[in-house]
Write an enzyme that holds these catalytic residues in place. Structure first.
Site, short mmCIF file in Angstrom:
data_model
loop_
_atom_site.label_atom_id
_atom_site.label_comp_id
_atom_site.label_asym_id
_atom_site.label_seq_id
_atom_site.Cartn_x
_atom_site.Cartn_y
_atom_site.Cartn_z
N HIS A 160 23.95 -4.05 -21.76
CA HIS A 160 24.85 -3.12 -21.38
C HIS A 160 24.45 -1.74 -21.66
CE1 HIS A 160 26.98 -6.97 -22.82
NE2 HIS A 160 27.92 -6.65 -22.10
N ASP A 218 24.19 -0.88 -25.26
CA ASP A 218 23.12 -1.65 -26.16
C ASP A 218 21.78 -0.93 -26.25
OD1 ASP A 218 24.87 -3.79 -26.04
OD2 ASP A 218 23.99 -4.81 -23.98
#
Length: 439
Positions: free
Chosen positions: A101, A104
């Site tokens: 993501h 992240d």
């Protein structure tokens, strides 16, 4: 920070008789199964979020994970250290892909502009590492669920400003996924759903979700992103009623809005069981509808009703999963992404290797068993014989659309003594068990 997993050597295949916990027992990447190597069949991927940013937090306690990079206080320095850790880990594990993501890999700033600058800096570092190691991006996505702005959803939020922010975030996520050569882009609904209809305009929310997807399609075409769009079905969690409940629900949504040709499914094992289905059911339904795109490889606990995201170790389940994947002709641009986390009590860095090795061996063994089942046509021949009545006579006429109710009534008037045959479920389960034990 130097070598972060210095006590772990490169993981090698040692065979089923090995007792080395840091070795593969069944996954031999160069072994040919059918017409491909294991590595080509399985296309394993590491989930950046669980493996490098997960802290072991649960609703009842703070994080437990011991990670060498967690001593860093500056968010960007921490992000850079995680990149170093990720590529060292993936090289030692021998995995060729990873997924992330946007949030992240880089921290969120005070403004969207600052956040995007953070992303650009980390993406440049990741790109260097990818070129250096040959490791590739299976898919990217945007985290449209963690920040408080998404409390009521993202593309389905009642707040148009949130819809706009989510669009801007996906725009950037698509750009960096393209820059890194991502082969797919995933949409997971996160908070795209509702808790109660007392405050929800479901029709508008679903219309807006369709508008959001169309905007993504249009922008991908504009920037030349040719990767496959994937939708990941999930029931419940975090909302009570998710709009992407399961494969059938997502297919219905896509067909309603004329979007079906643009999307395939990223099927997660644990999400399937939360929906009241088996993993094989969701894979099968996606396959027979031509939308099986990729897999989040994990498993849940049958005694727990939430998304536990455990590493897959059930050979029976991995066998039936690989059976569907092989019948699909493989996962094409997709792969087996370990959307799995080590247990909160497995907090040492080496446990990350143990978890991934267990999952990779489970799918490697499942691949070999599934290939042998298909090669010997054990289940295929039984199923073909079971439905043989549709290959001739009145059954063939039904399939070819040559008869209606009146013709079928006339047929039954002359043939009303029906004889069924056994489904032999227990025999077939026994055969599958035999293959698992013997292969």
């Amino acid at each position: 920070m130097g070598e972060l997993f210095k006590d772990v050597p490169k993981i090698k295949y040692e065979g089923k008789d090995s007792r080395n916990p840091l070795a593969f027992k069944y996954y031999n990447p160069e072994e040919v199964v059918g017409d491909k190597t294991m590595a080509e069949h399985l296309r394993f991927s590491v989930a950046y979020w669980h493996t490098f940013t997960g802290e072991g937090v649960d609703p009842f306690g703070m994080g437990t994970m011991v990670r060498p990079w967690n001593s860093l206080q500056d968010p960007m320095e921490l992000a850079k250290a995680r990149v170093e850790a990720a590529f060292e880990f993936m090289q030692k594990l021998g995995v060729e892909y990873f997924c992330f993501h946007d949030r992240d890999i880089a921290p969120e700033g005070e403004t969207l502009a600052e956040t995007n600058r953070n992303l650009d800096e980390i993406v440049a570092l990741i790109k260097e590492k990818m070129e250096e190691t040959g490791i590739k991006l299976l898919w990217g996505t945007a985290n449209l669920f963690a920040h408080p702005r998404f409390v009521h959803g993202a593309a389905t939020s009642p707040n148009a400003d949130v819809f706009a922010y989510a669009a801007a975030q996906v725009k950037k996520a698509l750009e960096i996924t393209k820059e890194l050569g991502g082969e797919n882009y995933v949409f997971w609904g996160g908070r795209e759903g509702y808790e109660t209809l007392l405050n929800t305009d479901m029709g508008l929310e679903q219309d807006n979700l369709a508008r959001f997807f169309q905007m993504a399609i249009d922008y991908a075409e504009e920037i030349g992103f040719t990767g496959q769009f994937l939708i990941e079905p999930k029931p419940k969690e975090p909302t009570k009623h998710q709009y992407d409940f399961d494969v059938a629900t997502v297919l219905s949504f896509l067909r309603k809005y004329g979007l079906e040709k643009y999307f395939k499914m990223n099927i997660e094992a644990n999400h399937a069981t939360l929906a009241g289905h088996t993993f094989q059911h969701e894979l099968h339904l996606a396959r027979v509808n031509g939308v099986l795109g990729s897999v989040d490889a994990n498993q849940g606990d049958m005694l727990l009703g939430w998304d536990t995201d455990q590493f897959p170790t059930d050979i029976y389940t991995t066998t039936l999963a690989m059976y569907e994947i092989l019948k699909n002709g493989g996962l094409h641009s997709g792969g087996l992404n370990f959307d799995a986390k080590v247990r909160r009590a497995s907090f040492e860095p080496v446990d990350l290797f143990y978890g991934h090795i267990a999952g990779m061996d489970a799918f490697a063994r499942g691949l070999k068993v599934a290939h042998k089942l298909l090669e010997n046509k054990v289940l295929e021949e039984f199923v073909a014989e079971r439905y043989n009545s549709y290959c001739e006579g009145i059954g063939k006429d039904i399939v070819e659309g040559k008869v209606g109710f009146k013709e079928l009534e006339e047929y039954v008037m002359k043939n009303d003594q029906i004889t069924n045959t056994s489904g032999r479920q227990e025999m077939l389960e026994s055969i599958v068990n035999q293959y698992i034990i013997e292969v």
